[in-house]
Every structure is written in structure tokens, then in C-alpha cells.
Design a protein around this motif. Structure first.
Motif, short mmCIF file in Angstrom:
data_model
loop_
_atom_site.label_atom_id
_atom_site.label_comp_id
_atom_site.label_asym_id
_atom_site.label_seq_id
_atom_site.Cartn_x
_atom_site.Cartn_y
_atom_site.Cartn_z
N SER A 71 -7.56 -5.08 -3.72
CA SER A 71 -6.45 -5.80 -3.12
C SER A 71 -5.14 -5.03 -3.29
N ARG A 72 -5.00 -4.34 -4.46
CA ARG A 72 -3.78 -3.60 -4.69
C ARG A 72 -3.75 -2.28 -3.93
N GLU A 73 -4.90 -1.64 -3.82
CA GLU A 73 -4.93 -0.32 -3.20
C GLU A 73 -4.93 -0.38 -1.68
N CYS A 74 -5.21 -1.52 -1.11
CA CYS A 74 -5.29 -1.65 0.34
C CYS A 74 -3.95 -1.25 0.98
N PRO A 75 -3.94 -0.32 1.93
CA PRO A 75 -2.66 0.14 2.49
C PRO A 75 -1.91 -0.94 3.25
N ASP A 76 -2.59 -1.93 3.82
CA ASP A 76 -1.83 -3.00 4.48
C ASP A 76 -2.09 -4.35 3.85
N TRP A 77 -2.62 -4.35 2.65
CA TRP A 77 -2.72 -5.55 1.82
C TRP A 77 -3.35 -6.72 2.58
N CYS A 78 -4.57 -6.52 3.02
CA CYS A 78 -5.21 -7.56 3.82
C CYS A 78 -6.38 -8.20 3.06
N ILE A 79 -6.49 -7.96 1.75
CA ILE A 79 -7.56 -8.57 0.97
C ILE A 79 -6.94 -9.65 0.07
N THR B 79 1.12 4.91 -1.72
CA THR B 79 0.71 5.94 -2.66
C THR B 79 0.05 7.08 -1.91
N TYR B 80 -0.14 8.19 -2.61
CA TYR B 80 -0.63 9.40 -1.93
C TYR B 80 -1.97 9.19 -1.24
N PRO B 81 -2.97 8.56 -1.86
CA PRO B 81 -4.23 8.36 -1.12
C PRO B 81 -4.07 7.43 0.08
N GLN B 82 -3.12 6.51 0.01
CA GLN B 82 -2.96 5.58 1.13
C GLN B 82 -2.33 6.26 2.34
N VAL B 83 -1.54 7.31 2.10
CA VAL B 83 -0.88 7.98 3.21
C VAL B 83 -1.90 8.66 4.11
N THR B 84 -3.00 9.15 3.50
CA THR B 84 -4.01 9.87 4.27
C THR B 84 -4.49 9.05 5.46
N THR B 85 -4.69 7.77 5.24
CA THR B 85 -5.20 6.95 6.31
C THR B 85 -4.13 6.67 7.36
N LEU B 86 -2.85 6.74 6.97
CA LEU B 86 -1.78 6.54 7.95
C LEU B 86 -1.66 7.74 8.87
#
Lengths: 177, 391
Positions: A71-79, B79-86
Motif C-alpha cells: 500500500s505504501r509503495e504503490c505509485p498511485d496509492w490504490c491499495i 521514490t526512485y523505483p516508482q519513477v521507473t513506472t512513470l
């Protein structure tokens, strides 16, 4: 210097028509050399995606400890996760009761999800898996919020992990259950 | 180079004529034509404001921004790993290629280098995404000029490449497969043999396009001598990729300044240039590049070393303080990330240098004085992707 572009002997348009004619003949009948139609008529036939294809996220509820990492790592926080603690009976007789987390709610909003796979990757207890299923479109956007029962149903469609190519040092993971 | 300077003089004369053009006979005013935001020749939502005098273009003004998504700012809160998907979504046709310079910039700051096996697979996937991107360009070029067949063939044969990308990364368009210090996963069994078959099909597709499109007299009439960009103009506008090589400048970041983390020096391949500087040469360069990419992939597939695919990387990635700029030769041209880190979980500032923005900036110069149907040819041969312009 690139090679000089020679003027084609056959007029280019006729050559092009030859290519299209060859393709037309090629698509008429299926054969071993990759002939036949290149499309499938979708609702009646289905193309099977690769086993690694990221179609939909499946939850194996028994492994989930509600650690909230996904839930924290989700890039758009959808969990969305809600959980409570309870005391489970001790494993051995005379032991202490164990504090455990029970999931109340585990929902993924697939209308927001980018299908990046970060949640599956960061899960330390291997509770999340990718399933290559892709047919879950809905008429109402609210129905794309899959709760933990629905996510648990997807778990039955999770394929086994593929073996790796020669020279790999990765260990092949196993799908529980 | 005498022929070129003649052509240059002709171009500048034509430009001057267009500048001073007043239609005395009818005393008519110019017409303003909006190409876009939804014109099919613009691959998305680029708006080009074209001022016409009869059939001739007096000025063409591209107005990007309709698809601005604010990636540079979005990167700062992830965070850095999240940017990859963007950053996958910047150039959506060759999306794996967008991740690589980002990861390489972060690796440069952290002082990590991916293991050799990961570097090989990374380069192979980079070239596969180049093929997926450029094969669609070849089909799209045909569609813009009225030959729809090539488009269908391109969509059909791109599928071979996309299937290979999907089999290893899990995503057809948005792989999100590159990680700081390596890759997410290793190749599945049987992938190398399948990819070799797909490369055969791509080579057959290139031959097909050459017969169908590049040999066609109508295509040659509509592209040869149209949209001339002399080398010094191309350089001063900051063109990159096949556009600058189509102007005869021998410059390829894969060969000249390959950042550590990609293994282009391990394969034997050639950088193609064409001295004609016109729409035809730019398209022809891209066709040759697809062929070279299949060669690179074939050679690298034969020599993938065994070993791990991930270097030792901390679980929570914090990039040390510093600045780095890493650029790679993406399907569209030079793409680079200027990364400023303050030692946090998130980057402090990211500047994305994407190729299409510079490639499209030459449109006012090159479209001056041409006829309206040639605008389509020139736009198609410059080959930009809207996500890459607006970010």
C-alpha cells in the motif's frame, strides 16, 4: 557513404503489388510457415497471453500479514488495507498466545492501478501474484474496486512460474496452494 | 558536398521567396489553418498553426502542451523505483528505452554497476523496443502518404517483437522491468530461440517495406527533395537520432558515448548516414536502423553470459547527494535525464531531455515555403511522439 540507391528494374509499384498479392495468398490457408490469418475473432477465440503477463493482481489471503508495504509503495496509492490484531491460541500447549493480524479489508482499485507490479515485487510474504487474466471490464467504474474475496478468486487463475533460461542463477518460485 | 550546398542555396532562396511573398495579383490575405489537435498526421494532440498563401505554407507554428502531464514534478514526489513506472509513459511506443537512462543516472550517482548478464538483457530489450517503435514508424509513414497496407503489415509484425517483450517483462507497452542495479527477473526458458525467430520475421518485414514503400515511385516523388534540413541547421536546432543522421551527420550515442551499463561495444554493427537531408533519407535511415537492431539482438543473444541479474543494492534505495546527466540513443533520438539528488528517498529535481521536443522545434524552419501535402510528409518523417514532446 551509404550505397547508392539503385533504380529498381521492375517498376516499384508493380513490385509492391507483388508483395501484397503474396501476402494475400499467404493469409488464405493456415500452414506450417506462419501462413493463415493473423487475427483471431475475439469473443469466440482467445489469445493466451504469456504466463508472466500482468493482467490482474491476485491475493493469497493466508500469507498476508497486513504489513502495508504494498500500500505504501504503490505509485498511485490504490491499495486499501484495514486490519485488526487478535490473539491466536498458542502453537504448543502451555505456550503464550500469539498476536496476529487479521485482514478486514484488502481492496485494489483497478480504475487507478497502473499495472506496474511494484506491490507484487515488494510483498515480503508472497501474498500477491500476477494473473494473466484480462477480462474484467465493468459497466460501472465502482465495480473495478476489487475486494479481498474477488482478489482471492483471481488466485485460482495464477499460472505456475516458468523455469529460467540456461545460465540463470535465479530460483524458480512456487505458487502456494 | 557541392550538391548539398546548391540545395542549401535553393532552400534559402525558397525561404526568402516565402518570406517576401505578397500575392499582388489578387491582393488576398493568407489563410490560417489549424492542423490538430486531432489531426491524424500528428500522432496525438500536437496543434500546428499553419498560415497559407494558396497552397504554400508561409509559416507553421507547432503548439505543444495539450498532453502535458508534468512528469518532472511527479518524479519529485515518488521514490526512485516508482519513477521507473512513470517514465515508461513518456515515449509509449518504445517504453523500455525510457527507463534505461533514468536507471543509469541513478546507478551513476550510487556508484553501482549492473552484472554483465543484466547489461546484456538490458541492451537486448532496448533494441527490441527500438524495433517496436521504428516498425510502427515505417507503417505510419505509409499511412500518411495514402498507402494503408504498410500500416497493417507494421502492426502485424510489431506484434512479434511485443510478444517477446511481454514474455520476459510481463507488459507489452509498459515493461517496468529495469531496476537500479540490475533487472527485475531473468529470461524465461525458450525465450532466446523465440526471439531469434522473431528477428527473422522483422528482417522479412524490412525487406517487405523496402519493396512495398521505398521502391514505390509515388513514395519517392513525395519524399525525395522534400523537407531539406542541412547539417548545420540540424545541429543548431539540436536534432538527434535518425533525423540528424538523415542529414549526413555521423553521430550516434550508442557508439560515440555509450554510458556504462549498456553493451553496444560487444556487438558488430554500423551507424548509417545519408547525405540527402530530405524526408526520404530520414525514413531510409530508420529502415536501416531496424535491420541493424535485429543484428545487434542476434549477436547479443548468442553471447549472454551466465550469472546473477542483480547487484547488491540496499532494500530501501537512497541515492547519495549529487548530480548526474545520462543520455542514451533512444528510438527517437537522444533522451537524457538530469538528476539532482539531495540524498533522500525522492529525487530533488529531474530534468527530462526528450528527443521529440527538439525534433519538432525545427518544424517552423523546415515547413516554410512547402506545399500543404508536404507538411504531412515532413511531419511523418520527423517522427515525434506526443508524449515525448509534452512529458
Amino acid at each position: 557513404m551509404p550505397p547508392k540507391f539503385e533504380k529498381p528494374q521492375v517498376p516499384g509499384m508493380i513490385k509492391g503489388l507483388g508483395v501484397t498479392f503474396k501476402e494475400m495468398v499467404n493469409t488464405l490457408k493456415p500452414d506450417s510457415k506462419g501462413g493463415g490469418p493473423v487475427t483471431v475473432s475475439y469473443p469466440r477465440e482467445r489469445e493466451e497471453p504469456a504466463p508472466r503477463a500482468r493482467g490482474v493482481i491476485a491475493l493469497y489471503e493466508e500469507n498476508c500479514t497486513a504489513c502495508m508495504l504494498c500500500s505504501r509503495e504503490c505509485p498511485d496509492w490504490c491499495i486499501y488495507i484495514e486490519a485488526h490484531k487478535y490473539l491466536a491460541p498458542p502453537r504448543r500447549e502451555g505456550g503464550k498466545p500469539r498476536a496476529k493480524n487479521a485482514l478486514d479489508r484488502f481492496s485494489i482499485d483497478f480504475s487507478l492501478c497502473m499495472y506496474c507490479g511494484i506491490c507484487v515485487e515488494v510483498c515480503p510474504f508472497e501474498a500477491l501474484y500476477w494473473s494473466p487474466e484480462y477480462e474484467f471490464s465493468e459497466f460501472n467504474i465502482k465495480d473495478l474496486l476489487h475486494d479481498k474475496e474477488r482478489l482471492g478468486e483471481w488466485f485460482e487463475t495464477v499460472p505456475a512460474f516458468e523455469p529460467y533460461e540456461a545460465g540463470s542463477e535465479q530460483k524458480v518460485k512456487k505458487v502456494p496452494g | 558536398m557541392t550538391a548539398l550546398s546548391d540545395r542549401e542555396q535553393l532552400t534559402s532562396l525558397a525561404n526568402q521567396a516565402a518570406d517576401s511573398r505578397v500575392n499582388l495579383e489578387f491582393e488576398t490575405e493568407g489563410m490560417t489553418l489549424n492542423m490538430g489537435p486531432q489531426h491524424p498526421a500528428t500522432h496525438g494532440t500536437l496543434r500546428i498553426l499553419v498560415k497559407l498563401d494558396g497552397e504554400q505554407v508561409i509559416s507553421a507554428d507547432p503548439m505543444p502542451g495539450y498532453m502535458h502531464r508534468g512528469y518532472e514534478k511527479l518524479c519529485e514526489v515518488r521514490t526512485y523505483p516508482q519513477v521507473t513506472t512513470l517514465v515508461n509513459r513518456i515515449d509509449w511506443l518504445g517504453s523500455f528505452a525510457n527507463e534505461v537512462p533514468w536507471i543509469l543516472a541513478a546507478e551513476k550517482l550510487m556508484g553501482i554497476e549492473a552484472p554483465p548478464r543484466a547489461q546484456y538483457i538490458r541492451t537486448i530489450l532496448f533494441e527490441l523496443s527500438r524495433m517496436a517503435n521504428v516498425s510502427l514508424f515505417l507503417g505510419d509513414l505509409g499511412i500518411q502518404l495514402g498507402g494503408i497496407t504498410v500500416g497493417f503489415y507494421a502492426f502485424r509484425d510489431r506484434e512479434h517483437v511485443l510478444n517477446q517483450i511481454e514474455a520476459v517483462t510481463g507488459g507489452r507497452f509498459h515493461p517496468n522491468f529495469d531496476r537500479i542495479g540490475g533487472l527485475k527477473d531473468d529470461l524465461p526458458k525458450g525465450w532466446i530461440a523465440e526471439t531469434k525467430k522473431a528477428m527473422e520475421k522483422m528482417r522479412a518485414f524490412c525487406d517487405e517495406v523496402e519493396d512495398l514503400l521505398f521502391g514505390n515511385e509515388i513514395f519517392q516523388k513525395r519524399t525525395r527533395g522534400i523537407g531539406l534540413i542541412p547539417p548545420h541547421v540540424a545541429q543548431s536546432y539540436g536534432l538527434s537520432g535518425a533525423n540528424i543522421r538523415g542529414s549526413g551527420v555521423d553521430w550516434d550515442l550508442r557508439r560515440d558515448a555509450c554510458p556504462p551499463g549498456l553493451v553496444y561495444d560487444k556487438a558488430d554493427w554500423k551507424v548509417w548516414t545519408h547525405p540527402d537531408c530530405d524526408s526520404f533519407s530520414r525514413s531510409w535511415i530508420r529502415l536501416q536502423e531496424t535491420r541493424e537492431a535485429t543484428k545487434i539482438v542476434d549477436q547479443l543473444l548468442d553471447s549472454i553470459p551466465s550469472g546473477p541479474i542483480m547487484a547488491k543494492v540496499p532494500r530501501i534505495i537512497k541515492v547519495p547527494e549529487g548530480e548526474a546527466y545520462v543520455a542514451t540513443e533512444n528510438p527517437l533520438g537522444e533522451m537524457g535525464y538530469y538528476l539532482v539528488s539531495k540524498g533522500d528517498l525522492n529525487p530533488f529535481r529531474v530534468k527530462i531531455r526528450s528527443a521529440s521536443f527538439n525534433n519538432v522545434s525545427i518544424v517552423p524552419w523546415v515547413c516554410k515555403g512547402v506545399y500543404v501535402p508536404d507538411v504531412i510528409t515532413i511531419l511523418a518523417s520527423l517522427y515525434f511522439i506526443l508524449g515525448d514532446i509534452d512529458r
